[in-house]
Every structure is written in C-alpha cells, then in structure tokens.
Design a protein around this motif. Structure first.
Motif, PDB file in Angstrom:
ATOM      1  N   PRO A  74       5.149  -1.386  10.864  1.00 46.84           N
ATOM      2  CA  PRO A  74       5.481  -0.707   9.611  1.00 46.84           C
ATOM      3  C   PRO A  74       4.228  -0.282   8.854  1.00 46.84           C
ATOM      4  CG  PRO A  74       5.648  -3.059   9.309  1.00 46.84           C
ATOM      5  CD  PRO A  74       5.319  -2.838  10.763  1.00 46.84           C
ATOM      6  N   LEU A  75       4.341   0.816   8.125  1.00 47.81           N
ATOM      7  CA  LEU A  75       3.246   1.302   7.298  1.00 47.81           C
ATOM      8  C   LEU A  75       3.831   2.100   6.145  1.00 47.81           C
ATOM      9  CD1 LEU A  75       0.112   1.084   7.648  1.00 47.81           C
ATOM     10  CD2 LEU A  75       0.173   3.433   8.465  1.00 47.81           C
ATOM     11  N   ARG A  76       3.080   2.228   5.091  1.00 51.45           N
ATOM     12  CA  ARG A  76       3.444   3.128   4.000  1.00 51.45           C
ATOM     13  C   ARG A  76       2.174   3.551   3.291  1.00 51.45           C
ATOM     14  NH1 ARG A  76       3.935   0.023  -0.992  1.00 51.45           N
ATOM     15  NH2 ARG A  76       4.046  -2.177  -0.485  1.00 51.45           N
ATOM     16  N   VAL A  77       2.218   4.712   2.667  1.00 56.58           N
ATOM     17  CA  VAL A  77       1.106   5.166   1.847  1.00 56.58           C
ATOM     18  C   VAL A  77       1.161   4.327   0.575  1.00 56.58           C
ATOM     19  CG1 VAL A  77       0.016   7.114   0.683  1.00 56.58           C
ATOM     20  CG2 VAL A  77       1.317   7.494   2.799  1.00 56.58           C
ATOM     21  N   HIS A  78       0.012   3.799   0.185  1.00 60.33           N
ATOM     22  CA  HIS A  78      -0.005   2.857  -0.938  1.00 60.33           C
ATOM     23  C   HIS A  78      -1.332   2.946  -1.688  1.00 60.33           C
ATOM     24  CE1 HIS A  78       0.849  -0.937  -3.056  1.00 60.33           C
ATOM     25  NE2 HIS A  78      -0.426  -1.217  -2.848  1.00 60.33           N
ATOM     26  N   GLY A  79      -1.261   3.191  -2.991  1.00 58.68           N
ATOM     27  CA  GLY A  79      -2.456   3.174  -3.820  1.00 58.68           C
ATOM     28  C   GLY A  79      -3.485   4.191  -3.379  1.00 58.68           C
ATOM     29  N   LEU A  96      -1.313  -3.531   8.314  1.00 62.84           N
ATOM     30  CA  LEU A  96      -2.732  -3.168   8.342  1.00 62.84           C
ATOM     31  C   LEU A  96      -3.486  -3.837   9.491  1.00 62.84           C
ATOM     32  CD1 LEU A  96      -3.656  -3.047   4.554  1.00 62.84           C
ATOM     33  CD2 LEU A  96      -3.048  -1.175   6.097  1.00 62.84           C
ATOM     34  N   ASP A  97      -3.114  -5.067   9.836  1.00 65.18           N
ATOM     35  CA  ASP A  97      -3.765  -5.715  10.977  1.00 65.18           C
ATOM     36  C   ASP A  97      -3.458  -4.954  12.269  1.00 65.18           C
ATOM     37  OD1 ASP A  97      -4.918  -7.662   9.394  1.00 65.18           O
ATOM     38  OD2 ASP A  97      -3.347  -9.144   9.773  1.00 65.18           O
ATOM     39  N   ARG A 100      -5.525  -1.731  12.226  1.00 67.61           N
ATOM     40  CA  ARG A 100      -6.916  -2.025  12.600  1.00 67.61           C
ATOM     41  C   ARG A 100      -7.041  -2.253  14.108  1.00 67.61           C
ATOM     42  NH1 ARG A 100      -6.660  -5.493   8.269  1.00 67.61           N
ATOM     43  NH2 ARG A 100      -7.437  -4.504   6.410  1.00 67.61           N
ATOM     44  N   LEU A 101      -6.075  -2.984  14.671  1.00 65.32           N
ATOM     45  CA  LEU A 101      -6.091  -3.235  16.112  1.00 65.32           C
ATOM     46  C   LEU A 101      -5.981  -1.923  16.888  1.00 65.32           C
ATOM     47  CD1 LEU A 101      -6.068  -5.191  18.522  1.00 65.32           C
ATOM     48  CD2 LEU A 101      -3.576  -5.351  18.223  1.00 65.32           C
ATOM     49  N   LEU A 102      -5.093  -1.042  16.454  1.00 66.33           N
ATOM     50  CA  LEU A 102      -4.948   0.247  17.115  1.00 66.33           C
ATOM     51  C   LEU A 102      -6.235   1.059  16.982  1.00 66.33           C
ATOM     52  CD1 LEU A 102      -3.091   2.136  18.698  1.00 66.33           C
ATOM     53  CD2 LEU A 102      -2.170   2.952  16.508  1.00 66.33           C
ATOM     54  N   ALA A 103      -6.890   0.981  15.822  1.00 71.31           N
ATOM     55  CA  ALA A 103      -8.165   1.679  15.628  1.00 71.31           C
ATOM     56  C   ALA A 103      -9.219   1.136  16.583  1.00 71.31           C
ATOM     57  CB  ALA A 103      -8.624   1.540  14.179  1.00 71.31           C
ATOM     58  N   ALA A 125      -8.369   1.714   6.279  1.00 72.41           N
ATOM     59  CA  ALA A 125      -7.295   2.706   6.340  1.00 72.41           C
ATOM     60  C   ALA A 125      -7.341   3.600   5.104  1.00 72.41           C
ATOM     61  CB  ALA A 125      -5.944   2.006   6.429  1.00 72.41           C
ATOM     62  N   HIS A 126      -7.463   4.892   5.328  1.00 73.51           N
ATOM     63  CA  HIS A 126      -7.443   5.842   4.218  1.00 73.51           C
ATOM     64  C   HIS A 126      -7.016   7.213   4.720  1.00 73.51           C
ATOM     65  CE1 HIS A 126     -11.353   6.721   6.009  1.00 73.51           C
ATOM     66  NE2 HIS A 126     -11.272   7.897   5.422  1.00 73.51           N
ATOM     67  N   LEU A 127      -6.405   7.939   3.829  1.00 69.13           N
ATOM     68  CA  LEU A 127      -5.950   9.298   4.079  1.00 69.13           C
ATOM     69  C   LEU A 127      -6.662  10.152   3.032  1.00 69.13           C
ATOM     70  CD1 LEU A 127      -2.245  10.279   4.589  1.00 69.13           C
ATOM     71  CD2 LEU A 127      -3.685  11.542   3.018  1.00 69.13           C
ATOM     72  N   THR A 128      -7.592  10.996   3.447  1.00 71.88           N
ATOM     73  CA  THR A 128      -8.400  11.763   2.500  1.00 71.88           C
ATOM     74  C   THR A 128      -7.555  12.811   1.791  1.00 71.88           C
ATOM     75  OG1 THR A 128     -10.357  11.415   3.864  1.00 71.88           O
ATOM     76  CG2 THR A 128     -10.473  13.192   2.243  1.00 71.88           C
ATOM     77  N   LEU A 129      -7.647  12.805   0.457  1.00 72.79           N
ATOM     78  CA  LEU A 129      -6.901  13.752  -0.368  1.00 72.79           C
ATOM     79  C   LEU A 129      -7.776  14.872  -0.912  1.00 72.79           C
ATOM     80  CD1 LEU A 129      -4.755  11.247  -2.455  1.00 72.79           C
ATOM     81  CD2 LEU A 129      -4.026  12.607  -0.476  1.00 72.79           C
ATOM     82  N   ALA A 130      -9.025  14.542  -1.262  1.00 73.07           N
ATOM     83  CA  ALA A 130      -9.910  15.550  -1.855  1.00 73.07           C
ATOM     84  C   ALA A 130     -11.361  15.143  -1.655  1.00 73.07           C
ATOM     85  CB  ALA A 130      -9.610  15.708  -3.348  1.00 73.07           C
TER      86      ALA A 130
END
Length: 189
Positions: A74-79, A96-97, A100-103, A125-130
């Motif tokens: 499971p995952l969700r966009v958070h903060g 998140l663990d 990280r393992l998949l990364a 884990a981050h999704l770049t916005l700007a």
C-alpha cells in the motif's frame, strides 16, 4: 536514452494531488516556480541517467526479477517538503519499507546490468511538484502540503521510464516521459 525506475501513482491519486497543487499554484510566488504536470509525477526508485541501448535487454530482465521478488504494497501521497530552496515535493506514506526495498532492488538490477549508477544514497520517497532555478522561499508551499493525505492505493508494478529533456528552448517546457516497460510485483497479473 535517459532512464529511471519508478512507481507511478494511479490516475485517482494523481487527481487528488492535482486538486491540491491547483491551490498551491494560486499562492504568491508560485509563478516563479516551474511546476511539473501529471505526466511527470512519479516516485523515482533508481535514476540511471544515460543508458546504452545494448544494455536494455539485460536491464529489463533484471528489473522484471526485482519486481517479481517484491510483493504489492500500500502507498498514498502524503504531506510534502523541500530540498533546499529549489525543489518542492509531495511525500508518501504506507509501505515505505517496501518502497525502499523496491528502490534498492531496482538500483541493484541496474548495476548488475552494467549501468553506471551514481553513488548510492539513502532513499527518500518524493514526487517532485516544482523547481526553481534560484533560491525561493518554499515554506508557504510546504505548509500547504503539510496536512495532505491522499487515498491509499496498491502498488502493483515497477515501471522503467524514459525521460527526454526539452530541446525547443520554449520557456517552461519540461521533460517528456515515456514508460518503456512495466513489470508486476510478486509475479501477479
């Protein structure tokens, strides 16, 4: 070709984030930032940079194995947060663990396939916005992300993405992304 391994948020998760980003783009100073769009939203697992085409068969085989050895999670966009005063990002919560393992597995797959990877860094884990070319006060934007909790989804695949940098010189043009391949996690599908 310029490649990276990633987890791509599903359309519903991207839609929730887009609604929040619309509000952030209305804040003072938002016009000084180069905003990424939905097609560019991803959680990078392993950035490979320029990869010779002859390495692609071995790379895809090893990424498929990495995906097969990782169970869906499971995952969700958070903060969110910032890198210095030049990059704004949305974070993640949930498995998140597992992320990280998949990364780590994607990074190892690339190295074993002969891809010259940068020095290994702790995964965040981050999704770049700007982004900004100059130092910018990103605190108001980070505050706008602080309480965001997107809906949970199941990560079920690993993606290999090609990134083509802009060449037109048109102001505001960003990279174009193309998914080269995807592999199911845990051998599902």
């Amino acid at each position: 070709m310029r490649l990276f391994a990633a987890v791509l948020p599903p359309p519903a998760a991207a839609g929730e984030l887009a609604a929040l980003v619309d509000g952030l783009r209305a804040l003072p100073g938002a016009d000084e930032l180069r905003w990424t769009g939905r097609p560019g939203w991803h959680y990078t697992l392993a950035f490979m940079g320029e990869v010779e085409e002859d390495l692609l068969p071995e790379l895809t085989e090893r990424l498929a194995r990495a995906a097969h050895r990782t169970q869906p999670f499971p995952l969700r966009v958070h903060g969110g947060g910032r890198f210095g005063r030049r990059a704004l990002w949305a974070g993640a919560a949930g498995g998140l663990d597992d992320l990280r393992l998949l990364a780590e597995r994607a990074d190892a797959a690339a190295r074993r396939a002969g891809v010259s990877m940068e020095e290994h860094r702790r995964y965040q884990a981050h999704l770049t916005l700007a982004r900004s070319r100059q130092d910018t006060d990103l605190r108001p934007f980070v505050a706008g992300l602080e309480h965001f909790k997107g809906s949970r989804w199941e990560v079920t695949e690993l993606a290999l993405v090609r990134s083509d940098l802009p060449v037109s010189g048109v102001p505001g043009e960003g990279p174009r992304y193309e998914t080269v391949g995807t592999w199911p996690l845990g051998g599902a599908r």
